[in-house]
Structures are given as C-alpha cells and as structure tokens.
Motif scaffolding. Structure first.
Motif, PDB file in Angstrom:
ATOM      1  N   GLY A 150     -63.526   6.732 160.263  1.00  0.00           N
ATOM      2  CA  GLY A 150     -62.905   7.617 161.239  1.00  0.00           C
ATOM      3  C   GLY A 150     -63.413   7.194 162.607  1.00  0.00           C
ATOM      4  O   GLY A 150     -64.584   6.825 162.743  1.00  0.00           O
ATOM      5  N   MET A 193     -57.675   4.011 162.878  1.00  0.00           N
ATOM      6  CA  MET A 193     -58.846   4.179 162.018  1.00  0.00           C
ATOM      7  C   MET A 193     -58.669   3.398 160.723  1.00  0.00           C
ATOM      8  O   MET A 193     -57.741   2.610 160.579  1.00  0.00           O
ATOM      9  CB  MET A 193     -59.085   5.663 161.760  1.00  0.00           C
ATOM     10  CG  MET A 193     -59.265   6.461 163.035  1.00  0.00           C
ATOM     11  SD  MET A 193     -59.404   8.230 162.787  1.00  0.00           S
ATOM     12  CE  MET A 193     -58.236   8.828 164.012  1.00  0.00           C
ATOM     13  N   ARG A 203     -56.140   6.012 158.861  1.00  0.00           N
ATOM     14  CA  ARG A 203     -55.379   6.951 159.689  1.00  0.00           C
ATOM     15  C   ARG A 203     -54.708   6.214 160.836  1.00  0.00           C
ATOM     16  O   ARG A 203     -55.273   5.286 161.406  1.00  0.00           O
ATOM     17  CB  ARG A 203     -56.293   8.053 160.232  1.00  0.00           C
ATOM     18  CG  ARG A 203     -56.839   8.978 159.167  1.00  0.00           C
ATOM     19  CD  ARG A 203     -57.814   9.972 159.766  1.00  0.00           C
ATOM     20  NE  ARG A 203     -59.125   9.884 159.126  1.00  0.00           N
ATOM     21  CZ  ARG A 203     -60.240  10.422 159.602  1.00  0.00           C
ATOM     22  NH1 ARG A 203     -60.203  11.095 160.747  1.00  0.00           N
ATOM     23  NH2 ARG A 203     -61.373  10.294 158.957  1.00  0.00           N
TER      24      ARG A 203
END
Length: 398
Positions: free
Chosen positions: A213, A239, A242
């Motif tokens: 993250g 990320m 993500r």
C-alpha cells in the motif's frame, strides 16, 4: 506472567494474517521484546516469531485454514509462555479509520466499536478484521484493556478544504471525506525528524510511504496538511494491487457497458490492478525490478510517474518543498525507485548522491547531494512503536 514488569501487545489484524509485537515498558518507554505473525490464515497458516535482532524464535505451520479467533489465541498463548517476568497490561490495535470522532488513540468500549462498525464499509479489506480481533479479545479476556490506534487520526490536522470533495455538503456529513491513511507511519517519521533534520521538522516535507500500500503526506511544521489517499486506501498512488487515482466514470462504465457486478469491480480495483495489473507478473516491486519483461518496466515507470505527479500536487497544497522522506518497504529498500523518483523531481531542486542512495545502510540516512536544494532522507518506519507508545499513555491516563 509475573506481576512486576508491564508489557504491551500490539496487533495488526489483516484479511489473511495477524501481525504482533510484544513490548516491555522500562523507565516509562516501550522497548521491543519480540514480534512475528501468522500469515496464510485462509490456506496453510504459518506462524513465525523473531527477536529484536531478527533471529527466529519459533516457527509452526498448519495444513488447514485457521479462524482469526484461533490465530489470536495462538499469539496470546505464545506471548504468555515466552514473556515470563512480565504482566500484560493492554493490547493496542492498528485500526484504519476512526472518522471525525477520533483524532487520537482511544480505549475501546461498546460505543467506540459502534463507530468503528459504522466506518467498516469504507475499508472492507482492513477494518472488519481489526474489529473482529478486538471483539474476540474483549470476549475471551474482558479484563484486558484494548486500545484502538488509528491510521486516519494523524490527518485530522488537515484543513476543511483539504478534506472536501466537490459533492453536496450533505455527503460530507455522511462520511464522504478525504480521510487519509498510513497515519501511524507518518506519526513515527514526524517524531524522528527533529533529531535528524530540524529544517524538515519545522518546514514543508513530503513523506513517501511506499509499500504494497502506498501514499504520501505533506507535512507543514510537523502536521499533516495533505495526503494522497482520500475516502479510502484505494486512492492516490499506484500500489501493489490497487489502482490508485482513477476517473470516477470508469467503475460506472464497467458496470453499465460490461455488466460487471459491483463486487467484481471492487475486486478489479483493489486486488487485480496496480503493479500486478500493469505487469501481469507480480505485485512485488522486487520481482519487477529483476524482470526483463516490457510490462514489468512499464509498471515501474507508471509507479514513478504517478508518484512524481502526486508529489507535485502535494507541493502545491503545502506551498513549497524543503525535504522528501522515503519510508516503508519500497521506500527503504529500492535505490532504483528512489533514484527514478528524484530524477523525475529534478525540476524542483531534488538531487541525490548516487553512492549514498545505493548504500545498504539500514539506519536513517540522508541521500541528497550537497548541492540539492531539497533534503532527501531514507528513514525506516516503525508503526508498532507508535501503537505501543499511545497504548502506554492511555494506561497511565486511566
């Protein structure tokens, strides 16, 4: 456990793992005794514990999945068996989102849990697991103090403008704000700056928390004034899996034109995008740096491009740049990403010393050149010590 010396257990419960650290309190300050984790709860759980020097203390594995309740009890049993001579005083939990209600860590009761439940849908990959761990311990050990330490709390110093989305204000009041996360990491870095670089401690600094993250935080005089993550930990930087910042129309388009269910879109954006999605190889930056595949290079380049882009946004928000801090897994251990990022920010007066950047120094160290207008540091983060510190302070205030 012996009743003489206090100890604090820090827990970080994830969707398929539970990390832990045990701290003793000596002369009013928490000191790490040992730590570890149980990972792979949904497949073949693997328990590891290591001492302060990183030496393996214990290792176990199970052939069948373990429930989170079982994992928490395994950790507690291990702590009680190994930490003889200490009295466990409290458990501090990393909790992602505390909303406007909690700008600081707090002792957990039913009212606190109700607030955490309210915010759980915003961070479905994190908060439900954290709440479950708290409830499990409240049920099995009702006399043990539980403390919630929030990733969002550090960013409650941001201005109202920095919190807002351009939606009707009624939605702000329903919780649609730029909350920001990784606050425990930024809190730790903020405590280290005064002893490392006073100019950065009192000036305008961008801290880059780059791990699986990733986010960045713009500090002004030691307070959060900007952060790249927003309503959820999905926003901002690219990320591991993500996507980071995304045109809001894209999820709507996927649902209307490709008939994707909301759950499928959620899985795409959270678990199948980022470094993994672009490279098609891995969500681990180390794998991509070693790969000769064109898609691996593309993923690295996009990561750096979005990081430099967000840094520019942060600079505009905090009205300047005195320093940059790299931290977390990628930030601390990837000279390549640091070099590429600083090269992309050369226009802002950023210049690094190649020898210092390539150094295997695992302590906080400056990597900017003597001629750089902007100071650049690598500072290892320590979220667990922030949890332990806050937990001990709350014990003393009660």
């Amino acid at each position: 456990m012996n009743q003489s010396l206090p100890a604090l257990l820090c827990l970080n419960a994830g969707s398929s793992s539970v990390k832990f650290s045990l701290y003793k309190v000596a002369n009013g300050s928490p000191e790490l005794l040992f730590g570890g984790q149980i990972e792979g709860l949904l497949t073949q759980p693997h328990f590891k514990a290591k001492d302060v020097q990183g030496n393996l203390l214990n290792e176990r594995q199970w052939a069948k999945p373990q429930r989170r309740a079982e994992a928490v009890e395994i950790i507690l049993d291990y702590v009680k068996a190994e930490a003889k001579g200490y009295q466990l005083k409290a458990v501090g939990h990393r909790v992602v989102l505390g909303g406007t209600e909690y700008a600081h860590s707090v002792v957990v009761d039913e009212a606190v849990l109700a607030v955490l439940d309210h915010y759980a849908p915003i961070v479905p990959s994190h908060q439900p697991a954290e709440i479950e761990a708290i409830r499990l311990l409240r049920e099995s050990h009702p006399d043990l103090m539980q403390v919630a330490c929030f990733d969002s709390a550090f960013h409650r110093t941001k201005s109202e403008l920095a919190d807002l989305y351009a939606l009707p204000l009624s939605y702000r009041d329903k919780g649609l704000r730029r909350w920001g996360f990784h606050g425990l990491s930024y809190d730790y870095i903020n405590t280290q700056l005064p002893q490392l670089d006073q100019r950065l401690a009192t000036g305008k600094t961008v801290v880059m928390h780059l791990g699986s993250g990733a986010s960045l935080c713009g500090l002004v005089n030691g307070k959060s004034a900007y952060t790249s993550m927003g309503f959820s930990p999905l926003d901002g930087l690219m990320m591991g899996t993500r996507c980071g910042s995304l045109d809001p129309m894209i999820p709507l388009y996927l649902m209307s034109q490709y008939k994707m269910a909301p759950a499928a879109v959620e899985k795409l954006l959270i678990k199948e995008s980022g470094l993994l999605g672009i490279s098609g190889i891995s969500n681990d930056m180390r794998d991509l740096e070693c790969s000769a595949a064109p898609t691996a290079q593309l993923a690295v380049d996009l990561f750096v491009y979005m990081l430099a882009q967000q840094t520019g946004t942060a600079m505009a928000s905090i009205q300047g740049l005195d320093g940059i801090v790299f931290t977390a897994g990628i930030g601390e251990h990837s000279p390549l990403i640091r070099a590429k990022t600083c090269e992309a920010l050369a226009w802002a007066g950023v210049e690094i010393d190649a020898t210092q950047n390539a150094s295997s120094n695992h302590q906080a160290h400056r990597i900017s050149s003597d001629h750089s207008r902007v100071a650049v540091w690598v500072i290892p983060t320590n979220e667990e010590i922030v949890i332990a510190r806050d937990t001990w302070q709350l014990i003393n205030s009660h």
